[in-house]
Structures are given as C-alpha cells and as structure tokens.
Motif scaffolding. Structure first.
Motif, PDB file in Angstrom:
ATOM      1  N   VAL A   3       0.849  -1.181   0.000  1.00  8.51           N
ATOM      2  CA  VAL A   3       0.000   0.000   0.000  1.00  8.51           C
ATOM      3  C   VAL A   3       0.892   1.240   0.000  1.00  8.51           C
ATOM      4  N   VAL A   4       0.630   2.121  -0.934  1.00  6.77           N
ATOM      5  CA  VAL A   4       1.403   3.352  -1.018  1.00  6.77           C
ATOM      6  C   VAL A   4       0.838   4.347  -0.021  1.00  6.77           C
ATOM      7  N   THR A   5       1.686   4.816   0.879  1.00  3.20           N
ATOM      8  CA  THR A   5       1.229   5.800   1.855  1.00  3.20           C
ATOM      9  C   THR A   5       1.211   7.175   1.211  1.00  3.20           C
ATOM     10  N   ALA A   6       0.624   8.128   1.898  1.00  2.00           N
ATOM     11  CA  ALA A   6       0.540   9.484   1.382  1.00  2.00           C
ATOM     12  C   ALA A   6       1.928  10.080   1.176  1.00  2.00           C
ATOM     13  N   GLN A   8       4.748   8.447   0.558  1.00  2.15           N
ATOM     14  CA  GLN A   8       5.359   7.809  -0.604  1.00  2.15           C
ATOM     15  C   GLN A   8       4.743   8.342  -1.895  1.00  2.15           C
TER      16      GLN A   8
END
Length: 58
Positions: A3-6, A8
């Motif tokens: 999951v791409v965090t904010a 990243q």
C-alpha cells in the motif's frame, strides 16, 4: 504491505514532476525558456499592480 502511503505518493509525484520538467527542458529548451519568461513577466506584472494599488491607498 504494497500500500502506497501518502508520503510515498507525494515523493513519487514530486520526482515525476521533476523528471517531466527536466525532460521538457532538455527536449525543448526554447519552449522552456519562453515558458519561464512568461511566468516571470506574470509575476512582474502582478507585483506592479500591487504596487500601484498600495500607492493609491495613501
């Protein structure tokens, strides 16, 4: 995971924008120069307009 965090996501967007600007600058330097010149002229016009506004207030 995966999951791409904010944070990243922001990094990816930032580096993508930098890469796009670099590509534009290297592939079309004349157009890039005109774009920068237009932006600078816009800022100068805005500053001049603000100066006129504040001069008329007094």
């Amino acid at each position: 995971m995966g999951v791409v965090t904010a944070v990243q996501g922001k990094k990816v967007l930032k580096w993508s924008a930098i890469g796009l600007v670099a590509f534009y600058l290297l592939s079309r330097p004349t157009d890039a120069a005109h774009t920068v010149q237009g932006a600078v002229n816009g800022v100068v016009k805005a500053a001049d307009s603000m100066a006129q506004f504040f001069a008329r207030l007094t």
